[in-house]
Design a protein around this motif. Structure first.
Motif, PDB file in Angstrom:
ATOM      1  N   GLN A 121       4.915   0.330  -5.863  1.00 35.34           N
ATOM      2  CA  GLN A 121       3.752  -0.446  -5.455  1.00 35.34           C
ATOM      3  C   GLN A 121       2.459   0.361  -5.530  1.00 35.34           C
ATOM      4  OE1 GLN A 121       4.313  -2.410  -1.703  1.00 35.34           O
ATOM      5  NE2 GLN A 121       6.257  -3.333  -2.290  1.00 35.34           N
ATOM      6  N   GLU A 122       2.564   1.664  -5.709  1.00 39.32           N
ATOM      7  CA  GLU A 122       1.362   2.489  -5.829  1.00 39.32           C
ATOM      8  C   GLU A 122       0.898   2.616  -7.282  1.00 39.32           C
ATOM      9  OE1 GLU A 122       0.706   2.813  -2.872  1.00 39.32           O
ATOM     10  OE2 GLU A 122       2.701   2.681  -2.021  1.00 39.32           O
ATOM     11  N   ILE A 123       1.712   2.172  -8.231  1.00 43.72           N
ATOM     12  CA  ILE A 123       1.356   2.329  -9.646  1.00 43.72           C
ATOM     13  C   ILE A 123       0.058   1.603  -9.994  1.00 43.72           C
ATOM     14  CG2 ILE A 123       2.105   1.888 -12.017  1.00 43.72           C
ATOM     15  CD1 ILE A 123       4.966   2.345 -11.104  1.00 43.72           C
ATOM     16  N   PRO A 124      -0.124   0.322  -9.602  1.00 45.51           N
ATOM     17  CA  PRO A 124      -1.396  -0.329  -9.963  1.00 45.51           C
ATOM     18  C   PRO A 124      -2.610   0.357  -9.359  1.00 45.51           C
ATOM     19  CG  PRO A 124      -0.141  -1.676  -8.425  1.00 45.51           C
ATOM     20  CD  PRO A 124       0.772  -0.603  -8.902  1.00 45.51           C
ATOM     21  N   HIS A 125      -2.471   0.939  -8.182  1.00 44.10           N
ATOM     22  CA  HIS A 125      -3.608   1.632  -7.569  1.00 44.10           C
ATOM     23  C   HIS A 125      -3.882   2.958  -8.270  1.00 44.10           C
ATOM     24  CE1 HIS A 125      -3.775  -1.253  -4.254  1.00 44.10           C
ATOM     25  NE2 HIS A 125      -2.466  -1.267  -4.337  1.00 44.10           N
ATOM     26  N   LEU A 126      -2.844   3.588  -8.787  1.00 43.85           N
ATOM     27  CA  LEU A 126      -3.034   4.790  -9.614  1.00 43.85           C
ATOM     28  C   LEU A 126      -3.823   4.434 -10.882  1.00 43.85           C
ATOM     29  CD1 LEU A 126      -2.200   7.823 -10.143  1.00 43.85           C
ATOM     30  CD2 LEU A 126      -0.285   6.872 -11.439  1.00 43.85           C
ATOM     31  N   LEU A 127      -3.434   3.340 -11.533  1.00 45.55           N
ATOM     32  CA  LEU A 127      -4.133   2.909 -12.748  1.00 45.55           C
ATOM     33  C   LEU A 127      -5.556   2.458 -12.438  1.00 45.55           C
ATOM     34  CD1 LEU A 127      -1.265   0.882 -14.477  1.00 45.55           C
ATOM     35  CD2 LEU A 127      -1.968   3.241 -14.913  1.00 45.55           C
ATOM     36  N   PHE A 128      -5.727   1.816 -11.294  1.00 44.81           N
ATOM     37  CA  PHE A 128      -7.068   1.379 -10.917  1.00 44.81           C
ATOM     38  C   PHE A 128      -7.988   2.568 -10.658  1.00 44.81           C
ATOM     39  CE2 PHE A 128     -10.075   0.086  -7.526  1.00 44.81           C
ATOM     40  CZ  PHE A 128     -10.803  -0.843  -8.253  1.00 44.81           C
ATOM     41  N   GLY A 129      -7.474   3.596  -9.995  1.00 39.65           N
ATOM     42  CA  GLY A 129      -8.272   4.797  -9.784  1.00 39.65           C
ATOM     43  C   GLY A 129      -8.617   5.486 -11.086  1.00 39.65           C
ATOM     44  N   LEU A 130      -7.664   5.510 -12.026  1.00 37.51           N
ATOM     45  CA  LEU A 130      -7.925   6.097 -13.333  1.00 37.51           C
ATOM     46  C   LEU A 130      -9.021   5.324 -14.068  1.00 37.51           C
ATOM     47  CD1 LEU A 130      -7.091   8.107 -15.566  1.00 37.51           C
ATOM     48  CD2 LEU A 130      -5.375   6.428 -16.285  1.00 37.51           C
ATOM     49  N   SER A 152      -3.647  -7.210 -11.455  1.00 42.55           N
ATOM     50  CA  SER A 152      -4.661  -7.873 -12.281  1.00 42.55           C
ATOM     51  C   SER A 152      -5.922  -7.026 -12.394  1.00 42.55           C
ATOM     52  CB  SER A 152      -4.991  -9.246 -11.696  1.00 42.55           C
ATOM     53  OG  SER A 152      -3.847 -10.066 -11.652  1.00 42.55           O
ATOM     54  N   THR A 153      -6.409  -6.547 -11.255  1.00 40.50           N
ATOM     55  CA  THR A 153      -7.640  -5.750 -11.283  1.00 40.50           C
ATOM     56  C   THR A 153      -7.430  -4.435 -12.013  1.00 40.50           C
ATOM     57  OG1 THR A 153      -7.059  -4.838  -9.105  1.00 40.50           O
ATOM     58  CG2 THR A 153      -8.484  -6.768  -9.147  1.00 40.50           C
ATOM     59  N   ALA A 154      -6.262  -3.811 -11.844  1.00 40.30           N
ATOM     60  CA  ALA A 154      -6.006  -2.542 -12.520  1.00 40.30           C
ATOM     61  C   ALA A 154      -5.989  -2.722 -14.033  1.00 40.30           C
ATOM     62  CB  ALA A 154      -4.683  -1.955 -12.037  1.00 40.30           C
ATOM     63  N   LEU A 155      -5.319  -3.748 -14.511  1.00 39.32           N
ATOM     64  CA  LEU A 155      -5.222  -3.953 -15.956  1.00 39.32           C
ATOM     65  C   LEU A 155      -6.572  -4.337 -16.560  1.00 39.32           C
ATOM     66  CD1 LEU A 155      -1.798  -5.815 -16.198  1.00 39.32           C
ATOM     67  CD2 LEU A 155      -2.296  -3.409 -16.675  1.00 39.32           C
ATOM     68  N   ILE A 156      -7.356  -5.146 -15.845  1.00 36.17           N
ATOM     69  CA  ILE A 156      -8.676  -5.537 -16.360  1.00 36.17           C
ATOM     70  C   ILE A 156      -9.590  -4.324 -16.457  1.00 36.17           C
ATOM     71  CG2 ILE A 156     -10.751  -6.877 -15.835  1.00 36.17           C
ATOM     72  CD1 ILE A 156      -8.874  -8.971 -14.562  1.00 36.17           C
TER      73      ILE A 156
END
Length: 507
Positions: free
Chosen positions: A311-320, A455-459
């Motif tokens: 569950q932390e993966i999208p937040h990792l991508l969002f921070g990147l 959604s937000t991370a991928l966008i």
């Protein structure tokens, strides 16, 4: 019998023939007082439903449909037989319909006593905005640690390594903070502290290793390692709600930067000031972690729980993605010139310095506006009578928060441009790109708060990847930001409208 009647002997005359003789007052039977009707004597009304309407006045006045009253009556134990026996109505639904007609509607509005869970302390958000912006003064103190005679992508040697370490720290600490907040939401402060005590050093090591792989002067690599350690300590203090301690740790760096602007200070003194702030931040973070782990003795006996790491993966991508978009906004012009001509025009003439200061200073306001939107959405949920009215109210609140945030970013940029020596003002395209970046990040943070992390991370990641690819091929950085951040803002807005207009998202 047509003749006169003598009623009393010897007392009848011609004029008194048909008069009745009444008894004297003393000889009359005493008159009894009028007896009240049984229902008046017992205080009963003509219709027993009136008493029920008075007793359930608040329930009936707040109801929007008779079924709401019927549900309350049935939960109170009123059956159809009791409705017929007590109130003379065939069933409970008939009782509810008549109560709905008898009692005037009184829909509740927002009251001062309503405890809104999304209230935020504005002064705390101001402090958080300062601790987000003040670390930038460290670059002023450590500018001489980078070899300006050797350039890579238009940056002094070592600056590229620092850039990579910054993005790595931003991504890792975003995921780490989310995981720690998840523990705090379960009232497990000790587990949150353990998570931070393990994750913060790992994040600092990963960022430092990435800087070492990129390479640069030894002094710049030490600076990147110190920044990575500071960002880990800052994450700990911010998650645990110790912003004031972090502000205290930044005090030496802030004072030292002010002295450097006024006089020429040896590099040894500058490095000592940087180390003082770093030691303070790490020491205060360590003290808080130890206090949380040892102090919460009751949590040691709590039931063991586990949180899924995926569950932390999208937040990792969002921070990147956020780190990449922000660095492109700050260094895009410099990298573009290096790609095109092989040399940089010079960072001192780029107008992105004040823009970055404005963006970092606005982060405190952005956080406060996130809380403000959620608080006003809950208030709109309480006063809206239809779903359409709720959509209009929340839509207006969303546009208002966006307008306030973007206006503040523009005002901060104008103020920073005036105070920055020799900084040119942003043109209309550059200002538009800055506002699109700020609006995209704020909308992404808002949707993250409602659980749309993937959604937000991928966008944002798609926008960051497109801008990075275009920048390395020589495209204009301002145009890239207008297209990338503009597309991200458009898609995020299109998602936010339907999602945030659903009442179930705000309960």
């Amino acid at each position: 019998m047509s003749g006169p009647i003598r009623l009393v002997p010897d007392e009848a005359g011609a004029d008194r023939t048909v008069q009745l003789r009444t008894l004297p007052l003393k000889r009359r039977r005493p008159t009894l007082p009028a007896q009240p009707a049984p229902e008046e004597e017992l205080g009963l009304s003509a219709d027993p439903l009136d008493e029920l309407a008075e007793r359930l006045h608040d329930v009936c006045a707040d109801a929007v449909h008779p079924f709401e009253i019927a549900a309350f009556l049935e939960s109170d134990g009123l059956s159809d037989e009791q409705a017929a026996l007590l109130y003379g109505r065939p069933d409970a639904f008939t009782v509810a319909e008549e109560l709905f007609e008898k009692v005037e509607r009184r829909y509740p509005g927002p009251s001062s006593e309503f405890a809104n869970p999304w209230r935020a302390d504005p002064w705390r958000c101001v402090v958080r905005g300062l601790v987000f912006a003040l670390p930038g003064l460290g670059y002023l103190l450590g500018a001489n640690l980078f070899a300006a005679t050797r350039m890579r992508f238009g940056l002094p040697s070592g600056m590229l390594a620092l850039t990579v370490a910054t993005v790595a720290s931003w991504a890792f600490n975003q995921a780490l903070a989310h995981r720690a907040y998840r523990w705090l939401s379960r009232l497990r402060r000790r587990e949150s502290a353990i998570c931070l005590s393990i994750g913060a050093p790992i994040g600092a090591l990963i960022a430092s290793a990435s800087a070492y792989v990129v390479g640069g002067p030894l002094a710049s690599l030490f600076f990147a390692a110190g920044q990575s350690a500071y960002l880990g300590a800052a994450t700990v203090l911010l998650v645990l709600g110790r912003e004031k301690l972090l502000l205290l740790a930044l005090a030496p760096c802030s004072v030292g930067a002010g002295v450097v602007l006024a006089a020429d200070v040896p590099q040894v003194v500058r490095t000592s000031v940087l180390l003082t702030s770093l030691v303070l931040a790490v020491g205060l973070a360590t003290r808080e972690l130890v206090h949380c782990i040892r102090g919460d003795k009751d949590a040691k006996d709590a039931v063991t729980a586990r949180l899924q790491l995926r569950q932390e993966i999208p937040h990792l991508l969002f921070g990147l993605a956020c780190g990449t978009l922000t660095l492109i906004a700050g260094l895009g012009v410099t990298i573009h010139e290096a790609v095109e001509t092989g040399a940089a025009r010079g960072a001192h003439t780029a107008p992105t310095g004040p823009a970055m200061i404005a963006l970092t200073l606005s982060l405190g306001l952005a956080e406060w506006l996130l809380f403000r939107y959620r608080a006003m959405a809950v208030a709109a949920l309480r006063v809206s009578h239809t779903s359409g009215e709720f959509v209009r109210r929340t839509g207006g609140v969303l546009l208002g928060c966006l307008f306030i945030y973007l206006t503040t970013v523009a005002a901060l940029d104008a103020a920073a441009t005036v105070l920055w020596p020799g900084a040119p003002a942003l043109g209309v395209p550059q200002l538009g790109a800055l506002l699109l970046l700020g609006g995209s990040l704020w909308l992404a943070l808002l949707l993250n708060a409602f659980g749309l992390s993937w959604s937000t991370a991928l966008i944002c990641l798609a926008a960051a990847g497109a801008e990075s690819a275009g920048l390395l091929t020589g495209a204009d950085p301002t145009l890239l930001q207008l297209i990338g951040c503009g597309a991200a803002a458009f898609v995020l807005t299109a998602i936010a409208g339907p999602v945030l207009g659903r009442t179930t998202q705000h309960r």
